[in-house]
Design an enzyme around this catalytic site. Structure first.
Site, PDB file in Angstrom:
ATOM      1  N   ASP A 269       0.816  -1.220   0.000  1.00 26.26           N
ATOM      2  CA  ASP A 269       0.000   0.000   0.000  1.00 26.26           C
ATOM      3  C   ASP A 269       0.850   1.271   0.000  1.00 26.26           C
ATOM      4  OD1 ASP A 269       1.059  -0.107   2.512  1.00 26.26           O
ATOM      5  OD2 ASP A 269      -0.859  -0.145   3.586  1.00 26.26           O
ATOM      6  N   GLY A 270       2.172   1.119   0.046  1.00 28.14           N
ATOM      7  CA  GLY A 270       3.038   2.298   0.027  1.00 28.14           C
ATOM      8  C   GLY A 270       3.025   3.090   1.320  1.00 28.14           C
TER       9      GLY A 270
ATOM     10  N   ASP B  64      19.979  -4.658  -1.726  1.00 24.48           N
ATOM     11  CA  ASP B  64      19.246  -3.396  -1.919  1.00 24.48           C
ATOM     12  C   ASP B  64      19.232  -2.568  -0.644  1.00 24.48           C
ATOM     13  OD1 ASP B  64      17.558  -5.763  -1.334  1.00 24.48           O
ATOM     14  OD2 ASP B  64      16.022  -4.260  -0.943  1.00 24.48           O
ATOM     15  N   ASN B  65      19.703  -3.144   0.454  1.00 26.76           N
ATOM     16  CA  ASN B  65      19.785  -2.393   1.710  1.00 26.76           C
ATOM     17  C   ASN B  65      21.222  -2.043   2.056  1.00 26.76           C
ATOM     18  OD1 ASN B  65      17.029  -2.430   2.041  1.00 26.76           O
ATOM     19  ND2 ASN B  65      17.047  -4.285   3.297  1.00 26.76           N
TER      20      ASN B  65
HETATM   21  P1  AMP Z   1      12.691  -3.572   2.665  1.00 27.85           P
HETATM   22  O1  AMP Z   1      12.515  -4.947   3.176  1.00 27.85           O
HETATM   23  O2  AMP Z   1      12.193  -2.564   3.618  1.00 27.85           O
HETATM   24  O3  AMP Z   1      14.069  -3.293   2.187  1.00 27.85           O
HETATM   25  O4  AMP Z   1      11.732  -3.457   1.397  1.00 27.85           O
HETATM   26  C1  AMP Z   1      11.846  -4.315   0.273  1.00 27.85           C
HETATM   27  C2  AMP Z   1      11.000  -3.801  -0.880  1.00 27.85           C
HETATM   28  O5  AMP Z   1       9.606  -3.865  -0.557  1.00 27.85           O
HETATM   29  C3  AMP Z   1      11.283  -2.360  -1.249  1.00 27.85           C
HETATM   30  O6  AMP Z   1      11.282  -2.267  -2.637  1.00 27.85           O
HETATM   31  C4  AMP Z   1      10.134  -1.619  -0.617  1.00 27.85           C
HETATM   32  O7  AMP Z   1       9.870  -0.407  -1.284  1.00 27.85           O
HETATM   33  C5  AMP Z   1       8.983  -2.601  -0.735  1.00 27.85           C
HETATM   34  N1  AMP Z   1       7.953  -2.387   0.290  1.00 27.85           N
HETATM   35  C6  AMP Z   1       8.049  -2.673   1.609  1.00 27.85           C
HETATM   36  N2  AMP Z   1       6.935  -2.333   2.279  1.00 27.85           N
HETATM   37  C7  AMP Z   1       6.087  -1.811   1.357  1.00 27.85           C
HETATM   38  C8  AMP Z   1       4.753  -1.256   1.400  1.00 27.85           C
HETATM   39  N3  AMP Z   1       4.067  -1.174   2.539  1.00 27.85           N
HETATM   40  N4  AMP Z   1       4.204  -0.829   0.249  1.00 27.85           N
HETATM   41  C9  AMP Z   1       4.888  -0.910  -0.909  1.00 27.85           C
HETATM   42  N5  AMP Z   1       6.123  -1.401  -1.022  1.00 27.85           N
HETATM   43  C10 AMP Z   1       6.730  -1.853   0.092  1.00 27.85           C
HETATM   44 MG    MG Z   2      15.058  -1.563   1.705  1.00 28.58          MG
END
Ligand code: AMP
Ligand code: MG
Length: 499
Positions: free
Chosen positions: A122-123, A250-251
């Site tokens: 949901d972003g 990616d992190n």
């Molecule tokens: P992360 O695990 O925080 O590094 O996120 C991994 C990927 O999932 C990234 O591309 C984020 O933008 C995406 N993502 C995580 N949570 C959400 C969310 N609630 N809505 C949309 N994209 C998400």
């Molecule tokens: Mg990330």
């Protein structure tokens, strides 16, 4: 002058690297905390930022003059599996500013709504992860660890729906030297567009490692510079017992700042196998694995950059592969050198010599055997060092809070002899220890409590913890609750991404 003096550069690179995107509006944005000191350092008028006009910008309800919001695309290995397209799924880069020190910084909103990279998400973000990232990233900065920073935490006034029902929504305004990741390079490498790859890496050199331009092989120099910066960063994590939790490619930022405070945590009892993240079933990102994982991620970076490492006159990539391999092979030693430096600071020595290695390893083995709190065990050495160095101190001894078990007596004897034999003045070494062995770290139970209270509408616990963590090295007895490890009753054993 514009309230935020945007000066955007990433936008000038190829359109394929980002998507122009506006934030989705929120109903009733409210600033919970604004980092006025950071705002001023970024040449942003902090009074304006806290005003309704500033809050409209921080919530995504209004566009600041000069802001050209974009969602950036990247790829990445998540838990070892390659995902060819990730991206800012709940974040937007508002733009860049030049700070008071002349450094370019990204200003990003996290939790600002859907983008083409949101996949099923949901972003949005609940308030909890926003508070967590604010506390953790600012604590890391104050502990001297390169980190992204928090400019503001906001409540959106809209609910966010997660597993257990609705939660109040939040937005974090994040600042980074850049959001360019190992995964960004992986994404571009996969496009099979050598010009674009070169353009991106030239941008990285200009922005983060300009000294590489002088090298005969700038891209090899760049790779080595990133490798060194990552080795130093991970040495700082290890020296503080910080467990990142999701070291996906990616992190991992090319500028080597810590990013993405999702399921991260500070280790309490010292055990190298410690994992908190609920999604890390295999222990891939356990405390003790972090240096090896950093090297694994650097292998992915080397692979993505390989074509740029080819020299004129080389008919195939073999020599470039060999040079990349040679560079990668330096990582364990580069890390160890940095880690030994951290250990020297923590133990109060001017440097670690080969004999000292057994000394710190034996200390860690004792900590493990006796389930000792990593942070307070090292800090307790400061109290003894103060006596040996004849340092006058206020009431900042932690003796009333924590004591090493009696079993440490023989080890302490060895350490004291070594401390007293060091040629550098003891007082100087003691002062270094005071900056290397914090007393206040963002312990999980404190962070969780701050989040729980915030969900009940009480922000005071968040504010009190934030204030305390800004000064992690100065102990006062009346702040013992912020320094004490978790008890059986409030220990947090698993952390969740929560987004
Ligand atoms: P992360 O695990 O925080 O590094 O996120 C991994 C990927 O999932 C990234 O591309 C984020 O933008 C995406 N993502 C995580 N949570 C959400 C969310 N609630 N809505 C949309 N994209 C998400
Ligand atoms: Mg990330």
């Amino acid at each position: 002058m514009r309230p935020i003096p945007f000066d955007n550069s990433y936008q000038t690179l190829a359109d394929s690297l980002f998507h122009r995107q506006q934030a989705e509006p929120v109903s009733s944005p409210q600033a919970l905390l604004i980092n006025t000191e950071l705002a001023e350092a970024l040449n942003i008028d902090s009074k304006w930022l806290a005003s309704p006009a500033g809050i409209d910008v921080l919530s995504g309800n209004a566009l600041a003059a000069g802001s050209q919001p974009i969602a950036c695309v990247y790829a990445g290995h998540q838990f070892g599996n390659y995902n060819p397209q990730l991206g800012d799924g709940r974040a937007l880069l508002l733009g860049e500013v030049i700070d008071r020190q002349g450094q370019r910084k990204d200003i990003q909103l996290k939790g600002s709504g859907r983008t083409p990279y949101s996949r099923g998400g949901d972003g949005r973000s609940p308030l909890g992860p926003v508070i967590r990232e604010y506390l953790l990233s600012e604590a890391m900065h104050c502990l001297g660890v390169p980190s992204t920073r928090a400019l503001a935490a906001l409540a959106t006034g809209d609910p966010v729906f997660r597993e257990h029902g609705p939660l109040p929504g939040g937005i974090l305004c994040r600042v980074a030297s850049s959001h360019l990741r190992v995964g960004t390079v992986q994404f571009v490498a996969a496009q099979q567009d050598p010009e674009l790859l070169q353009q991106l890496m030239d941008y990285v050199i200009d922005r983060h490692y300009p000294e590489c331009k002088q090298s005969e092989s700038p891209y090899e120099a760049l790779f080595n510079a990133i490798l060194n910066a990552q080795a130093t960063l991970i040495s700082r994590w290890q020296a503080l017992g910080f467990i990142h939790g999701v070291m996906n490619t990616d992190n991992m930022l090319l500028c080597a700042e810590t990013i993405d405070y999702g399921p991260c945590a500070f280790m309490e009892a010292y055990h190298p196998g410690t994992v908190f993240s609920s999604i890390d079933q295999q222990g891939r990102y356990a405390y003790g694995n972090q240096p090896a994982i950093a090297q694994w991620n650097l292998v992915q970076l080397a692979q993505a950059m390989l074509t740029l490492m080819q020299q004129p006159g080389e008919s195939d990539l073999k020599p470039a592969v060999q040079r990349a391999q040679d560079a990668l092979n330096t990582f364990p030693d580069t890390f160890l050198q940095a880690y030994r430096q951290r250990m020297a600071e923590k133990l109060g020595f001017s440097h670690i010599n080969d004999d000292d290695e057994a000394l710190y390893r034996d200390f860690l083995a004792l900590l493990e055997e006796h389930d000792c709190d990593f942070t307070l065990s090292f800090r307790s050495l400061n109290d003894r060092a103060a006596v040996m160095a004849n340092c006058e101190r206020g009431g900042d001894s932690i003796a009333g809070l924590f004591q090493l078990p009696n079993a440490f007596a023989p080890w302490l004897e060895r350490w004291q002899q070594r401390f007293n034999a060091d040629a550098t003045p003891a007082e100087q070494r003691y002062l270094t220890m005071q900056k290397a062995n914090p007393v206040f770290i963002p312990r999980n139970h404190l962070v969780e409590n701050a989040i729980e209270k915030a969900y009940e509408g009480d922000m005071s616990v968040f504010f009190a913890l934030q204030t305390r963590l800004q000064d992690p090295f100065e102990y006062q007895c009346d702040a013992a609750e912020f320094a004490a490890p978790a008890t059986d009753g409030n220990r947090v054993t698993a952390t969740f991404c929560g987004t």
